[in-house]
Design an enzyme around this catalytic site. Structure first.
Site, PDB file in Angstrom:
ATOM      1  N   CYS A 508       0.846  -1.190   0.000  1.00  0.00           N
ATOM      2  CA  CYS A 508       0.000   0.000   0.000  1.00  0.00           C
ATOM      3  C   CYS A 508       0.879   1.236   0.000  1.00  0.00           C
ATOM      4  O   CYS A 508       2.026   1.181   0.433  1.00  0.00           O
ATOM      5  CB  CYS A 508      -0.836   0.058   1.271  1.00  0.00           C
ATOM      6  SG  CYS A 508      -1.871  -1.363   1.514  1.00  0.00           S
ATOM      7  N   GLU A 657      12.400  -1.835 -16.401  1.00  0.00           N
ATOM      8  CA  GLU A 657      11.949  -3.182 -16.089  1.00  0.00           C
ATOM      9  C   GLU A 657      12.014  -4.014 -17.355  1.00  0.00           C
ATOM     10  O   GLU A 657      11.622  -3.548 -18.406  1.00  0.00           O
ATOM     11  CB  GLU A 657      10.507  -3.112 -15.589  1.00  0.00           C
ATOM     12  CG  GLU A 657       9.949  -4.406 -15.028  1.00  0.00           C
ATOM     13  CD  GLU A 657       9.132  -5.221 -15.995  1.00  0.00           C
ATOM     14  OE1 GLU A 657       8.499  -4.623 -16.881  1.00  0.00           O
ATOM     15  OE2 GLU A 657       9.129  -6.444 -15.866  1.00  0.00           O
ATOM     16  N   HIS A 684      10.286  -8.064  -7.734  1.00  0.00           N
ATOM     17  CA  HIS A 684       8.961  -8.199  -7.114  1.00  0.00           C
ATOM     18  C   HIS A 684       8.778  -9.558  -6.461  1.00  0.00           C
ATOM     19  O   HIS A 684       7.812  -9.796  -5.767  1.00  0.00           O
ATOM     20  CB  HIS A 684       7.859  -7.965  -8.143  1.00  0.00           C
ATOM     21  CG  HIS A 684       7.873  -6.571  -8.698  1.00  0.00           C
ATOM     22  ND1 HIS A 684       8.539  -6.266  -9.852  1.00  0.00           N
ATOM     23  CD2 HIS A 684       7.354  -5.422  -8.235  1.00  0.00           C
ATOM     24  CE1 HIS A 684       8.399  -4.966 -10.082  1.00  0.00           C
ATOM     25  NE2 HIS A 684       7.691  -4.430  -9.123  1.00  0.00           N
TER      26      HIS A 684
END
Ligand code: GLN
Ligand code: ZN
Length: 746
Positions: A508, A657, A684
């Site tokens: 978040c 990326e 990730h």
């Protein structure tokens, strides 16, 4: 068919007002709790949401808007689109979302023009669609047991297949949706919401034909609930008449971003999104009621413009906000109260043809204040007065041509071929977070905190020296977040205490609220970057967030064109660039990971956006001398649409990326005539890449790009990883780079 409720929301936050789901997920993932514990937390959050929505007076409660990770992944599971290789994993759902020791996760990318990331459905020749309706049915039953009738929300077939690049599988997928509708009807569900946000983008005639075919077919299903097709994030445009011509009973339109529909909707219920789900401002009742009034339809239902997933839970969590600002704000709960109040005001205005908009506005103010049980400051007015300062004229200097800069930088920096670096952040440790909390609680002094940050910077520098990296970073330990940190140090922004918004999975952010003119009262990052540089003889890269990204990841004022807001931020960042340079930093990275995100969904608006976005970046960086190397970092897989703009940023080095999207991106960016660092592994996932794996990726990279332009780096910042993972991964990256270097011709 029962009529649609009078007020509703398209969806609701699910991470928990105090991020309860985040904690439960992370505890489950680390093996500290069981799946049953996790499910209990989920059930508690769903119950809380339904109860709160009902308490606030909302009529139409949604269900199946909860997700343990992502609603698109949930839809893939619903339709049986689980790739074979994940089926034997201990938990296939989280294996797809996050990967496992031996399996890379599915690709993840941004949900339209938001900062929410969804898991991209992988649909291939072996995909066999097969309905598993246990989740939506389970939520309907769970709500019913609590005394609530709900409307399940599911991603619609066209959007799902477009996200998975498999619209040619429509027939098969519609079979599953038909079965789903039958199952919901058998359960006694009155309405189902099928989300089709893809319909607000440009759609080809073939895609429009697919929309027609899909909803003709679902509409003629023998047993089904009422069909509500929801669109959001813009105008339905040419998709609207197509949908209107099918048997669906209700259509959701975004009246905040899009216009009042002109198509003939006299036979339909229009679910009118007049309360914005994308910003934190109170709704202007005059404008909302006028929009509701202008809709020509059989029925008009008051709703949010999109799911409230994109805003924080409640202003109740923000006692610290300045009252004047607070009075202008509405988070999810307050927005629900607005929806309820607007529905009442709209009904009242309908009932009394002579009631003026003003009287309705007063009714709205009373009702929305009442629903929240407190007076949240000033009453909502109409549009906020504009207090904008025009941006200063741009400092007109341009940087010298790349060849000149590159020569000056090479002579100054003396880096080896294939220089290794990272994207900026190092792991944010529990101690750092605890130290920040202690400062906030008053149990740790500012000076004590700063000593800890310095100690962490020293640790990061030594780790990098030991690993043998070439261009070092200070690790960003002072930053809670790459946008919030800057917002805290710039005038014109407010930050929240509990205003969490889900970004992906358990992640978040607390988007700052940009509410006034932006200025930089004093240098922001210089002392930390300067300290890092003082510890080492190797070059340290200063780290800044770019103007587009700061704005994209904030809630911004709506009384000024976005362009002007971004330019104000660009000037503040430009001052920081010059100060970093003056403090002795030879490399400065200005991140723009959100450049792609703000790209308008409609092609007709894209060129103008890209032009000012690029101009803002150059305005922030063009004050740097030719000897200073400017890096930029972008992280998304679908850069294709904005390649020219990335090139236009004119950064000396672009890190991007690419590990998750494969080598596709390489071909695309090879045309840039400047430095390039395609990420060599995916940060990730907790997986540590082997040196062999990195080496083979690097080999492919140097086959595709001139070796003298290639940089070696992970594909994004390391803050979400542990030191253990980071050190192991970077050691392998350095090993792979050295092997390749030694094979290079001298
Ligand atoms: N410099 C930032 C970091 O390393 C960049 C993060 C991002 O691209 N999202 O964390
Ligand atoms: Zn990144």
């Amino acid at each position: 068919m029962s009529s649609f409720p009078t007020s509703t929301v398209l969806g609701y936050p699910r991470i928990g007002p105090r991020r309860e789901l985040k904690r439960a997920l992370e505890s489950y993932w680390s093996g500290r709790s069981t799946r049953a514990d996790l499910d209990r937390v989920g059930a508690g959050l769903r119950e809380r949401t339904w109860r709160r929505l009902a308490e606030l007076g909302l009529d139409g409660l949604p269900s199946n808007t909860f997700s343990l990770y992502d609603q698109v992944l949930d839809t893939a599971v619903l339709l049986g689109a689980v790739p074979e290789r994940y089926r034997d994993a201990a938990d296939p759902y989280f294996a797809m979302a996050r990967g496992t020791e031996g399996l890379a996760p599915l690709r993840m990318t941004k949900w339209f023009d938001t900062n929410y990331h969804y898991i991209v459905p992988e649909i291939g020749p072996d995909t066999v669609f097969k309905l598993d309706a246990s989740k939506p049915l389970g939520e309907v039953r769970e709500a019913r047991a609590l005394g609530f009738e709900t409307r399940p929300v599911v991603v619609g077939p066209v959007t799902f297949l477009l996200l998975g690049s498999a619209l040619d599988r429509l027939d098969e997928v519609l079979g599953c949706y038909e079965e789903l509708l039958a199952a919901l009807a058998a359960e006694g569900v009155a309405w189902v919401q099928l989300d089709e946000p893809a319909l607000v983008g440009d759609r080809t005639p073939g895609e429009l034909a697919a929309v027609r075919a899909a909803y003709e077919r679902l509409g003629s299903a023998a047993a089904r609930p009422g069909l509500f097709v929801a669109s959001y994030f813009g105008d339905l445009g040419e998709s609207l008449p197509v949908l209107a011509g099918t048997p669906v009973e209700a259509i959701g339109v975004d009246l905040v971003r899009g216009g009042v529909p002109v198509a003939d909707l006299t036979g339909k219920t229009v679910v009118a999104g007049v309360v914005s789900g994308r910003d934190v401002w109170r709704t202007s009742p005059g404008r909302a009621l006028a929009a509701l009034d202008a809709v020509r339809a059989a029925r008009v239902v008051v709703s949010t413009s999109c799911s409230l997933l994109h805003v924080p839970y409640s202003l109740a969590g923000e006692p610290g906000l300045e009252p004047e600002l607070r009075g202008r704000l509405a988070f999810a709960e307050e927005k629900v109260a607005e929806v309820v109040a607007l529905a009442a005001a709209h009904a009242a205005a309908r009932a009394s043809a002579r009631a003026s908009a003003r009287a309705s506005a007063r009714a709205f103010a009373r009702a929305s204040t009442h629903a929240l049980g407190s007076a949240p400051g000033v009453l909502p007015g109409d549009d906020q007065p504009s207090v904008a300062l025009p941006p200063e004229p741009s400092p007109s200097q341009e940087r010298s041509p790349y060849a000149v800069r590159a020569a000056a930088q090479a002579a100054h920096l003396r880096l080896p071929p294939l220089p290794t670096t990272t994207i900026g952040s190092f792991p944010q440790t529990g101690e750092l977070r605890a130290a920040r909390a202690a400062v906030a609680a008053g149990t740790l002094s500012q000076a004590g905190y700063e000593r800890r940050v310095e100690a962490e910077i020293e640790r990061v520098i030594r780790v990098q020296e030991r690993l043998g990296l070439d261009v070092l970073v200070h690790g960003e330990p002072e930053r809670n977040d790459m946008v919030q940190y800057f917002a805290e140090h710039l005038d014109g922004f407010a930050v929240t205490t509990n205003g969490w918004v889900q970004s992906y999975g358990s992640r978040c952010t607390r988007p700052p609220i940009l509410h006034g003119d932006v200025a930089r009262p004093e240098p922001i990052t210089v002392r930390w970057a300067g300290y890092a540089q003082s510890l080492t003889s190797q070059p340290v890269k200063g780290m800044l967030t770019g103007p587009v990204t700061i704005v994209a990841w904030s809630f911004v004022r709506d009384d000024l064109p976005l362009r002007d807001v971004v330019l104000q931020v660009a000037d503040a960042i430009g001052q920081e660039v010059r100060d970093l340079e003056a403090a002795g930093l030879s490399i400065i990275q200005v991140d723009e990971p959100a450049l792609r995100e703000l790209l308008p969904l409609r092609r007709s608006a894209q060129a103008e956006y890209l032009e000012w976005a690029v101009a803002a970046y150059r305005r922030a960086t063009s004050g740097a001398s030719e000897r200073t190397q400017i890096h930029t970092h972008l992280c998304y897989s679908d850069a294709d649409q904005i390649l020219a703009a990335i090139d236009g940023l004119d950064a000396d080095v672009t890190t991007i990326e690419s590990a998750r999207s494969g080598a596709r991106i390489l071909g695309a960016v090879s045309a840039f005539g400047r430095g390039l660092g395609p990420g060599v592994y995916d940060i990730h996932s907790p997986r540590v890449p082997s040196a062999e794996e990195v080496e083979s990726l690097l080999r492919r990279t140097v086959e595709a790009l001139p070796v003298e332009r290639v940089w070696v780096n992970p594909d994004c910042g390391l803050k979400t990883r542990t030191y253990e993972e980071v050190e192991a991964s970077l050691a392998n990256v350095v090993t792979a780079t050295r092997r390749l270097r030694s094979a290079l011709p001298h």
